[in-house]
Design a protein around this motif. Sequence first.
Motif, mmCIF file in Angstrom:
data_model
loop_
_atom_site.group_PDB
_atom_site.id
_atom_site.type_symbol
_atom_site.label_atom_id
_atom_site.label_comp_id
_atom_site.label_asym_id
_atom_site.label_seq_id
_atom_site.Cartn_x
_atom_site.Cartn_y
_atom_site.Cartn_z
ATOM 1 N N LEU A 18 1.012 -1.410 -0.028
ATOM 2 C CA LEU A 18 -0.101 -0.304 -0.027
ATOM 3 C C LEU A 18 0.509 1.754 -0.393
ATOM 4 O O LEU A 18 0.635 2.421 -0.770
ATOM 5 N N GLY A 19 1.688 1.124 0.705
ATOM 6 C CA GLY A 19 2.768 2.691 0.695
ATOM 7 C C GLY A 19 3.494 2.430 -0.595
ATOM 8 O O GLY A 19 3.836 4.236 -0.750
ATOM 9 N N ALA A 20 3.726 1.802 -1.164
ATOM 10 C CA ALA A 20 4.224 1.315 -2.571
ATOM 11 C C ALA A 20 3.667 2.380 -3.640
ATOM 12 O O ALA A 20 3.633 2.926 -4.395
ATOM 13 N N LEU A 21 1.740 1.729 -3.405
ATOM 14 C CA LEU A 21 1.720 2.499 -4.162
ATOM 15 C C LEU A 21 0.466 3.673 -4.194
ATOM 16 O O LEU A 21 1.237 4.881 -4.505
ATOM 17 N N TRP A 22 1.261 4.632 -2.711
ATOM 18 C CA TRP A 22 0.648 5.463 -2.245
ATOM 19 C C TRP A 22 1.791 6.163 -2.712
ATOM 20 O O TRP A 22 1.906 7.498 -3.220
ATOM 21 N N ASP A 40 -0.277 12.941 -8.017
ATOM 22 C CA ASP A 40 0.702 14.314 -7.839
ATOM 23 C C ASP A 40 0.656 14.909 -6.943
ATOM 24 O O ASP A 40 1.028 16.369 -7.065
ATOM 25 N N ASP A 41 0.597 14.431 -6.027
ATOM 26 C CA ASP A 41 0.366 15.010 -4.861
ATOM 27 C C ASP A 41 1.742 14.265 -3.621
ATOM 28 O O ASP A 41 1.798 13.479 -3.147
ATOM 29 N N ARG A 42 2.652 15.490 -3.408
ATOM 30 C CA ARG A 42 4.073 15.004 -2.629
ATOM 31 C C ARG A 42 3.975 14.930 -1.375
ATOM 32 O O ARG A 42 3.970 13.783 -0.734
ATOM 33 N N GLY A 43 2.453 15.327 -0.904
ATOM 34 C CA GLY A 43 2.154 14.548 1.138
ATOM 35 C C GLY A 43 1.765 12.978 0.867
ATOM 36 O O GLY A 43 2.359 12.586 1.571
ATOM 37 N N TRP A 44 0.699 12.255 -0.549
ATOM 38 C CA TRP A 44 0.533 11.238 -0.037
ATOM 39 C C TRP A 44 2.277 9.929 -0.681
ATOM 40 O O TRP A 44 2.227 9.032 -0.201
ATOM 41 N N ALA A 45 3.199 10.789 -1.357
ATOM 42 C CA ALA A 45 4.009 10.462 -1.297
ATOM 43 C C ALA A 45 5.037 9.959 -0.092
ATOM 44 O O ALA A 45 5.671 9.517 0.276
ATOM 45 N N VAL A 46 4.866 10.860 1.054
ATOM 46 C CA VAL A 46 5.529 10.909 1.977
ATOM 47 C C VAL A 46 4.722 10.257 2.992
ATOM 48 O O VAL A 46 5.425 9.359 3.444
ATOM 49 N N ARG A 47 3.842 10.017 2.573
ATOM 50 C CA ARG A 47 1.831 8.981 3.818
ATOM 51 C C ARG A 47 2.577 7.886 3.249
ATOM 52 O O ARG A 47 2.880 6.780 3.944
ATOM 53 N N GLY A 48 3.189 7.562 2.157
ATOM 54 C CA GLY A 48 2.886 6.187 1.630
ATOM 55 C C GLY A 48 4.333 6.007 2.014
ATOM 56 O O GLY A 48 4.996 4.742 2.146
ATOM 57 N N MET A 51 3.848 4.169 5.152
ATOM 58 C CA MET A 51 3.524 3.118 5.718
ATOM 59 C C MET A 51 4.610 2.436 5.508
ATOM 60 O O MET A 51 4.660 1.331 5.628
ATOM 61 N N ALA A 52 5.414 2.374 4.106
ATOM 62 C CA ALA A 52 6.163 1.575 3.667
ATOM 63 C C ALA A 52 7.092 1.107 4.615
ATOM 64 O O ALA A 52 7.415 -0.400 4.437
ATOM 65 N N CYS A 53 7.621 1.921 5.672
ATOM 66 C CA CYS A 53 8.812 1.687 6.569
ATOM 67 C C CYS A 53 8.245 0.591 7.401
ATOM 68 O O CYS A 53 8.668 0.340 8.367
#
Length: 73
Positions: A18-22, A40-48, A51-53
């Motif tokens: 799920l983190g990789a998808l985000w 294209d929302d960098r906030g979701w990239a950080v959350r992802g 989550m992956a970590c």
Amino acid sequence: MLFLRILAFIIGLFAVALGALWVGQGTGLILWPRDSFMIDDRGWAVRGAVMACVGAILLWLARRTNGRSSNRL
């Protein structure tokens, strides 16, 4: 204890996926689904990434041995 390790492993795998998808959607690499608000929302990239970590830590904890030598061959 085995049940908890299996559960942590499954949840960890799900969290990493799920983190990789985000991260993919947040960086614009994954454009699925087309009308997603996460693209294209960098906030979701950080959350992802977070989550992956967390998922990777769960996987590591689930795979860790409990220190007993009786499980070794």
